[in-house]
Design a protein around this motif. Structure first.
Motif, PDB file in Angstrom:
ATOM      1  N   THR A  87       0.786  -0.998  -0.245  1.00  0.00           N
ATOM      2  CA  THR A  87       0.026  -0.346   0.021  1.00  0.00           C
ATOM      3  C   THR A  87       0.547   0.891   0.035  1.00  0.00           C
ATOM      4  N   ALA A  88       0.242   2.640  -0.412  1.00  0.00           N
ATOM      5  CA  ALA A  88       0.981   3.450  -0.437  1.00  0.00           C
ATOM      6  C   ALA A  88       2.000   4.114   1.094  1.00  0.00           C
ATOM      7  N   ALA A  89       0.813   3.708   2.471  1.00  0.00           N
ATOM      8  CA  ALA A  89       1.631   3.715   3.743  1.00  0.00           C
ATOM      9  C   ALA A  89       2.289   2.848   3.896  1.00  0.00           C
ATOM     10  N   PHE A  90       1.944   1.264   3.337  1.00  0.00           N
ATOM     11  CA  PHE A  90       3.823   0.723   3.945  1.00  0.00           C
ATOM     12  C   PHE A  90       4.913   0.989   3.228  1.00  0.00           C
ATOM     13  N   LEU A  91       5.106   1.701   2.001  1.00  0.00           N
ATOM     14  CA  LEU A  91       5.547   1.505   0.879  1.00  0.00           C
ATOM     15  C   LEU A  91       6.321   3.500   1.643  1.00  0.00           C
ATOM     16  N   LEU A  92       5.658   4.063   1.420  1.00  0.00           N
ATOM     17  CA  LEU A  92       6.389   4.851   2.536  1.00  0.00           C
ATOM     18  C   LEU A  92       6.810   5.451   3.754  1.00  0.00           C
ATOM     19  N   SER A  93       6.426   4.159   4.673  1.00  0.00           N
ATOM     20  CA  SER A  93       7.280   4.178   6.219  1.00  0.00           C
ATOM     21  C   SER A  93       8.166   3.625   5.415  1.00  0.00           C
ATOM     22  N   ILE A  94       8.305   2.932   4.813  1.00  0.00           N
ATOM     23  CA  ILE A  94       9.387   2.192   4.045  1.00  0.00           C
ATOM     24  C   ILE A  94      10.552   3.148   3.978  1.00  0.00           C
ATOM     25  N   ILE A  95      10.354   4.618   2.860  1.00  0.00           N
ATOM     26  CA  ILE A  95      11.270   5.503   2.637  1.00  0.00           C
ATOM     27  C   ILE A  95      11.490   6.122   4.178  1.00  0.00           C
ATOM     28  N   ALA A  96      10.847   6.653   4.461  1.00  0.00           N
ATOM     29  CA  ALA A  96      10.622   7.324   5.714  1.00  0.00           C
ATOM     30  C   ALA A  96      12.174   7.214   7.374  1.00  0.00           C
ATOM     31  N   ASN A  97      11.176   5.156   7.343  1.00  0.00           N
ATOM     32  CA  ASN A  97      11.957   4.341   8.634  1.00  0.00           C
ATOM     33  C   ASN A  97      13.875   4.827   7.337  1.00  0.00           C
ATOM     34  N   PHE A  98      13.997   4.546   6.307  1.00  0.00           N
ATOM     35  CA  PHE A  98      15.351   4.896   6.198  1.00  0.00           C
ATOM     36  C   PHE A  98      15.761   5.999   5.880  1.00  0.00           C
ATOM     37  N   PHE A  99      15.366   7.159   6.092  1.00  0.00           N
ATOM     38  CA  PHE A  99      15.877   8.262   7.068  1.00  0.00           C
ATOM     39  C   PHE A  99      16.223   8.530   7.818  1.00  0.00           C
ATOM     40  N   VAL A 100      15.392   7.718   8.915  1.00  0.00           N
ATOM     41  CA  VAL A 100      15.684   7.791   9.891  1.00  0.00           C
ATOM     42  C   VAL A 100      16.382   7.208  10.589  1.00  0.00           C
ATOM     43  N   VAL A 101      16.620   5.452  10.555  1.00  0.00           N
ATOM     44  CA  VAL A 101      17.779   5.105  10.273  1.00  0.00           C
ATOM     45  C   VAL A 101      19.168   5.483   9.903  1.00  0.00           C
ATOM     46  N   SER A 102      19.474   6.037   8.611  1.00  0.00           N
ATOM     47  CA  SER A 102      20.743   7.114   8.154  1.00  0.00           C
ATOM     48  C   SER A 102      20.970   7.128   9.104  1.00  0.00           C
ATOM     49  N   ILE A 103      20.080   8.149  10.329  1.00  0.00           N
ATOM     50  CA  ILE A 103      21.133   9.746  11.172  1.00  0.00           C
ATOM     51  C   ILE A 103      21.917   8.725  12.146  1.00  0.00           C
ATOM     52  N   LEU A 104      21.251   7.330  12.212  1.00  0.00           N
ATOM     53  CA  LEU A 104      21.726   6.985  13.259  1.00  0.00           C
ATOM     54  C   LEU A 104      23.579   6.348  13.330  1.00  0.00           C
ATOM     55  N   TYR A 105      23.435   5.849  11.792  1.00  0.00           N
ATOM     56  CA  TYR A 105      24.564   4.744  10.608  1.00  0.00           C
ATOM     57  C   TYR A 105      25.490   6.240  10.381  1.00  0.00           C
ATOM     58  N   LEU A 106      25.077   7.541  10.443  1.00  0.00           N
ATOM     59  CA  LEU A 106      25.712   9.150   9.679  1.00  0.00           C
ATOM     60  C   LEU A 106      26.331   9.283  10.804  1.00  0.00           C
ATOM     61  N   LEU A 107      26.394   9.468  11.724  1.00  0.00           N
ATOM     62  CA  LEU A 107      26.559   9.543  12.967  1.00  0.00           C
ATOM     63  C   LEU A 107      27.525   8.628  14.327  1.00  0.00           C
ATOM     64  N   MET A 108      26.832   7.641  14.332  1.00  0.00           N
ATOM     65  CA  MET A 108      27.726   6.850  15.341  1.00  0.00           C
ATOM     66  C   MET A 108      28.886   6.115  14.339  1.00  0.00           C
ATOM     67  N   THR A 109      29.306   6.112  13.144  1.00  0.00           N
ATOM     68  CA  THR A 109      30.731   6.055  12.563  1.00  0.00           C
ATOM     69  C   THR A 109      31.732   6.884  12.819  1.00  0.00           C
ATOM     70  N   THR A 110      31.400   8.481  13.160  1.00  0.00           N
ATOM     71  CA  THR A 110      32.441   9.346  12.834  1.00  0.00           C
ATOM     72  C   THR A 110      32.090  10.157  14.291  1.00  0.00           C
ATOM     73  N   MET A 111      31.632   9.697  15.560  1.00  0.00           N
ATOM     74  CA  MET A 111      31.497  10.780  16.688  1.00  0.00           C
ATOM     75  C   MET A 111      32.501  10.991  17.996  1.00  0.00           C
ATOM     76  N   ALA A 112      32.668   9.245  17.637  1.00  0.00           N
ATOM     77  CA  ALA A 112      33.960   9.048  18.433  1.00  0.00           C
ATOM     78  C   ALA A 112      35.122  10.467  17.487  1.00  0.00           C
ATOM     79  N   LEU A 113      35.328   9.619  16.757  1.00  0.00           N
ATOM     80  CA  LEU A 113      36.722  10.253  16.235  1.00  0.00           C
ATOM     81  C   LEU A 113      36.481  12.360  16.120  1.00  0.00           C
ATOM     82  N   TYR A 114      35.060  12.324  16.037  1.00  0.00           N
ATOM     83  CA  TYR A 114      34.731  14.352  16.240  1.00  0.00           C
ATOM     84  C   TYR A 114      35.064  14.219  17.590  1.00  0.00           C
ATOM     85  N   ALA A 115      34.735  13.566  17.814  1.00  0.00           N
ATOM     86  CA  ALA A 115      35.002  14.447  19.652  1.00  0.00           C
ATOM     87  C   ALA A 115      36.634  14.373  20.361  1.00  0.00           C
ATOM     88  N   VAL A 116      37.539  13.300  19.912  1.00  0.00           N
ATOM     89  CA  VAL A 116      38.583  13.582  19.812  1.00  0.00           C
ATOM     90  C   VAL A 116      39.511  14.889  19.079  1.00  0.00           C
TER      91      VAL A 116
END
Length: 397
Positions: free
Chosen positions: A10-39
């Protein structure tokens, strides 16, 4: 559409997948770089740098507990959109930060908003998936997680190398804004709390925070997440020690590609033949992948290990989530989803703390061999908490 007449796409299911991709991308964009950034930005010690990365997970755990308990009281759409707005603001606030305490505070708030948004969307989307196709639908929804795991860390490294951390933070804010825009068009199915639930709205017993029926499969996910955290946190260091840096950079792309392909058939097999038919082989594949990492003498072996982890851990996650949802009453879907993700986050976030000490004692090879044995042991755990039971029909609401 299948012969059962139940529509999944359905449209709601497809849009939910797209929204979830953007939400989860935030985690992995910052998690892999934040320790080095703090240093680099604040000359933080290794322990404080680790806290800068991990405080996001601590916040996410708090956000998941809140969302699991209160999403139907606040309203799913209202809670989801509110959390997304905070995600946008928090990402932008990284830019003017000028001390470590403020960075840790923003990381924690950012994590709370992420946990609330992720849990609310993941819980709500289950109502969009026909019950007879729950494993298949959960697998398709989890494709967005897989893509974020593949693209997020890769994009973060490129952005930091080619531009600045401020650009990275702007991209993270852009992902949150994109999720917010998509979320405005998603009509999440709402549920009205019962009179008994309203009466005990502020009660915080163990069962109000965790779903007992999902704790069994959640324990398996917790163990698996600890094992995978050893890959996420230490694979690059291990590869540098053994001169396999090029292979390590490709490892997660192989992992994500295989995991992505597995989503198109594993869920259907699980729906048709049951949980055990897919879970035992996936745990075995996961253990084999970890064993291959332990003995990897060249990049080819490491890439083969990535493929085994893709079908193992990558395939396990949506299957385990489908199991958790199936073993709990429909009215408890929010708490159930929270229980599943708390186990996943806890294993991923706190695993490296223990594994770091293990590496000091027995080295990288010994650590990965021990994790392979741990995953093999989780097959026994799975048998006792779920494998010898039959949960193909939802328990009564």
């Amino acid at each position: 559409m299948r012969g059962d007449g139940q529509k999944l796409w359905t449209a709601a299911f497809l849009l939910s997948i797209i929204a979830n991709f953007f939400v989860v991308s935030i985690l992995y964009l910052l998690m892999t770089t934040m320790a080095l950034y703090a240093v680099e930005r604040f000359q933080a010690s290794d322990s404080v740098a680790g806290l800068a990365a991990g405080s996001f997970i601590v916040g996410a755990l708090a956000g998941r507990i809140f969302a699991g308990k209160f999403l139907d009281f606040v309203g799913r759409r209202r809670l989801f959109l509110g959390a997304l707005i905070i995600l946008v603001i928090a990402a932008l606030l990284y830019i003017p930060v000028n001390n470590l305490l403020l960075l840790l505070t923003i990381r924690t708030i950012h994590g709370v908003a992420f946990g609330a948004a992720s849990t609310t969307l993941s819980a709500s989307v289950m109502a969009l998936i026909p019950a007879a196709r729950r494993s298949e639908g959960t697998g398709y929804f989890a494709v967005s997680n897989t893509l974020a795991i593949a693209i997020g860390p890769f994009a973060a490294v490129l952005l930091v190398d080619a531009a600045t951390y401020d650009v990275l933070f702007l991209v993270a804010a852009g992902c949150a804004l994109a999720a917010l825009i998509v979320g405005l068009f998603v009509r999440l199915p709402e549920r009205t709390p019962t009179a008994d639930e309203r009466m005990h709205k502020w009660r915080m017993r163990w069962s109000d925070v965790f779903e007992p029926g999902a704790l069994g499969i959640a324990s398996v996910v917790f163990v698996a997440a600890i094992a995978y955290s050893g890959v996420m946190a230490f694979l690059n260091s291990y590869a540098q020690q053994n001169h396999m840096v090029v292979a390590a950079s490709t490892f997660f792309l192989i992992y994500a590609g295989v995991a992505l392909l597995s989503r198109f058939f594993i869920g259907r097999i699980q729906d048709r033949y049951g949980d055990n038919v897919v879970v035992y082989p996936m745990l075995l594949a996961f253990a084999i992948g970890l064993g291959l990492i332990a003995i990897a003498s060249n990049g080819v072996v490491l890439l083969i290990a990535g493929a085994f982890l893709g079908i193992g851990f990558g395939g396990l996650l949506p299957c385990a989530q489908a199991i958790a949802i199936t073993t709990a009453p429909l009215r408890r879907v929010g708490v159930t989803t929270s229980t599943y993700f708390i186990a996943l986050d806890a294993g991923t976030g706190f695993g490296p703390l223990v594994l770091g000490a293990l590496i000091s004692a027995i080295g990288f090879e010994g650590m990965y061999a021990a994790l392979a044995v741990l995953v093999l042991a989780s097959m026994v755990l799975y048998h006792f908490v779920h494998g010898d039971k039959k949960y193909r029909q939802r328990v009564a609401a």
